[in-house]
Design a protein around this motif. Structure first.
Motif, PDB file in Angstrom:
ATOM      1  N   ARG A  80       0.848  -1.204   0.000  1.00 24.96           N
ATOM      2  CA  ARG A  80       0.000   0.000   0.000  1.00 24.96           C
ATOM      3  C   ARG A  80       0.876   1.242   0.000  1.00 24.96           C
ATOM      4  O   ARG A  80       1.846   1.327   0.747  1.00 24.96           O
ATOM      5  CB  ARG A  80      -0.915  -0.001   1.208  1.00 24.96           C
ATOM      6  N   ILE A  81       0.488   2.187  -0.847  1.00 25.08           N
ATOM      7  CA  ILE A  81       1.219   3.447  -0.989  1.00 25.08           C
ATOM      8  C   ILE A  81       0.380   4.577  -0.424  1.00 25.08           C
ATOM      9  O   ILE A  81      -0.837   4.631  -0.624  1.00 25.08           O
ATOM     10  CB  ILE A  81       1.505   3.739  -2.475  1.00 25.08           C
ATOM     11  N   CYS A  85       1.511  13.728  -2.471  1.00 23.29           N
ATOM     12  CA  CYS A  85       0.829  14.489  -3.527  1.00 23.29           C
ATOM     13  C   CYS A  85      -0.202  13.571  -4.179  1.00 23.29           C
ATOM     14  O   CYS A  85       0.169  12.560  -4.793  1.00 23.29           O
ATOM     15  CB  CYS A  85       1.862  14.955  -4.554  1.00 23.29           C
ATOM     16  N   PRO A  86      -1.507  13.874  -4.070  1.00 23.46           N
ATOM     17  CA  PRO A  86      -2.525  13.006  -4.680  1.00 23.46           C
ATOM     18  C   PRO A  86      -2.279  12.801  -6.178  1.00 23.46           C
ATOM     19  O   PRO A  86      -1.776  13.693  -6.864  1.00 23.46           O
ATOM     20  CB  PRO A  86      -3.827  13.777  -4.448  1.00 23.46           C
ATOM     21  N   VAL A  87      -2.639  11.624  -6.657  1.00 19.12           N
ATOM     22  CA  VAL A  87      -2.447  11.291  -8.067  1.00 19.12           C
ATOM     23  C   VAL A  87      -3.332  12.179  -8.936  1.00 19.12           C
ATOM     24  O   VAL A  87      -4.544  12.265  -8.741  1.00 19.12           O
ATOM     25  CB  VAL A  87      -2.778   9.803  -8.327  1.00 19.12           C
ATOM     26  N   GLU A  88      -2.692  12.839  -9.878  1.00 21.37           N
ATOM     27  CA  GLU A  88      -3.372  13.614 -10.925  1.00 21.37           C
ATOM     28  C   GLU A  88      -2.626  13.335 -12.222  1.00 21.37           C
ATOM     29  O   GLU A  88      -1.412  13.081 -12.200  1.00 21.37           O
ATOM     30  CB  GLU A  88      -3.345  15.109 -10.612  1.00 21.37           C
ATOM     31  N   ASP A  89      -3.325  13.403 -13.341  1.00 27.53           N
ATOM     32  CA  ASP A  89      -2.701  13.111 -14.639  1.00 27.53           C
ATOM     33  C   ASP A  89      -1.387  13.856 -14.802  1.00 27.53           C
ATOM     34  O   ASP A  89      -1.338  15.081 -14.684  1.00 27.53           O
ATOM     35  CB  ASP A  89      -3.634  13.480 -15.801  1.00 27.53           C
ATOM     36  N   SER A 106      -0.646  -3.996 -10.969  1.00 30.74           N
ATOM     37  CA  SER A 106      -1.859  -3.203 -11.164  1.00 30.74           C
ATOM     38  C   SER A 106      -2.146  -2.524  -9.826  1.00 30.74           C
ATOM     39  O   SER A 106      -1.482  -2.789  -8.825  1.00 30.74           O
ATOM     40  CB  SER A 106      -3.034  -4.073 -11.616  1.00 30.74           C
ATOM     41  N   TYR A 107      -3.142  -1.648  -9.817  1.00 34.75           N
ATOM     42  CA  TYR A 107      -3.455  -0.937  -8.577  1.00 34.75           C
ATOM     43  C   TYR A 107      -4.914  -0.541  -8.515  1.00 34.75           C
ATOM     44  O   TYR A 107      -5.611  -0.491  -9.522  1.00 34.75           O
ATOM     45  CB  TYR A 107      -2.557   0.295  -8.409  1.00 34.75           C
ATOM     46  N   GLU A 108      -5.358  -0.286  -7.290  1.00 43.56           N
ATOM     47  CA  GLU A 108      -6.690   0.266  -7.013  1.00 43.56           C
ATOM     48  C   GLU A 108      -6.480   1.404  -6.032  1.00 43.56           C
ATOM     49  O   GLU A 108      -5.680   1.292  -5.104  1.00 43.56           O
ATOM     50  CB  GLU A 108      -7.597  -0.767  -6.341  1.00 43.56           C
ATOM     51  N   SER A 113      -4.696   9.549  -2.920  1.00 41.39           N
ATOM     52  CA  SER A 113      -3.412   9.491  -2.217  1.00 41.39           C
ATOM     53  C   SER A 113      -3.103   8.127  -1.625  1.00 41.39           C
ATOM     54  O   SER A 113      -1.964   7.850  -1.271  1.00 41.39           O
ATOM     55  CB  SER A 113      -3.393  10.518  -1.075  1.00 41.39           C
ATOM     56  N   TYR A 114      -4.109   7.266  -1.487  1.00 41.51           N
ATOM     57  CA  TYR A 114      -3.946   5.968  -0.831  1.00 41.51           C
ATOM     58  C   TYR A 114      -4.251   4.865  -1.835  1.00 41.51           C
ATOM     59  O   TYR A 114      -5.398   4.686  -2.245  1.00 41.51           O
ATOM     60  CB  TYR A 114      -4.869   5.887   0.381  1.00 41.51           C
ATOM     61  N   ILE A 115      -3.203   4.125  -2.237  1.00 39.88           N
ATOM     62  CA  ILE A 115      -3.291   3.194  -3.358  1.00 39.88           C
ATOM     63  C   ILE A 115      -2.824   1.800  -2.936  1.00 39.88           C
ATOM     64  O   ILE A 115      -1.794   1.657  -2.277  1.00 39.88           O
ATOM     65  CB  ILE A 115      -2.380   3.669  -4.523  1.00 39.88           C
ATOM     66  N   CYS A 116      -3.577   0.773  -3.356  1.00 41.84           N
ATOM     67  CA  CYS A 116      -3.172  -0.625  -3.152  1.00 41.84           C
ATOM     68  C   CYS A 116      -2.527  -1.117  -4.433  1.00 41.84           C
ATOM     69  O   CYS A 116      -3.131  -1.046  -5.507  1.00 41.84           O
ATOM     70  CB  CYS A 116      -4.378  -1.502  -2.851  1.00 41.84           C
TER      71      CYS A 116
END
Length: 155
Positions: A80-81, A85-89, A106-108, A113-116
């Motif tokens: 988990r990440i 900085c929140p993910v934006e294009d 892969s990820y969800e 900001s919180y990614i598996c």
């Protein structure tokens, strides 16, 4: 993910050492008596990953199956990440995720900001982990846990 008629949400209660807890409800496919295959990477649970087979008897209180144990590991692993900085294009977090995908993962996202991160059996777990260390990304070992990997206690 396409939700089918044989899928349901199961309850996983995660208890923390400070006495607090959180409940998550990942999608799962029923495959037998009280057995389900997880169709999501858990956002909070430890030692369980996407496509693992779990035992989850139905609970009248919860009105859903409740996770009891992992019965069969799928070979997938979870990190988990937590991005500052929140993910934006096109931003650095987005570029980091693209590099992780290039490593075969892969990820969800629970939030921007919180990614598996799902690390499938054919991806190199150590390569992904080392990439995150080199990049200075905040991450945690979810499956396997840090303790399971190194046999050490964390503080």
């Amino acid at each position: 993910m396409t939700i089918s008629d044989d899928m349901t949400k199961i309850v996983i209660c995660v208890e923390y050492s400070d006495g607090s807890s959180i409940v998550e409800t990942p999608w799962a496919t029923k495959i037998g008596d009280d057995l389900y295959r997880l169709e999501n990477s858990p956002y909070y649970a430890y030692s369980v990953s996407w496509l693992d087979v779990v035992r989850a008897p139905y609970s009248e209180e919860e009105k859903r199956p409740v996770f009891m144990e992992t019965v069969k590991k799928s070979g997938h692993r979870t990190i988990r990440i937590s991005f500052d900085c929140p993910v934006e294009d096109g931003n650095e977090s987005d570029k980091c995720l693209k590099e992780i995908v290039a490593l075969g993962c892969s990820y969800e996202g629970a939030t921007p900001s919180y990614i598996c991160i799902d690390i499938p059996p054919d991806a190199n777990f150590e390569e992904v982990r080392n990439f995150l260390v080199i990049k200075g990304v905040n991450f945690e070992h979810a499956d396997p846990t840090y303790e399971e990997l190194f046999g050490l206690e964390t503080e």
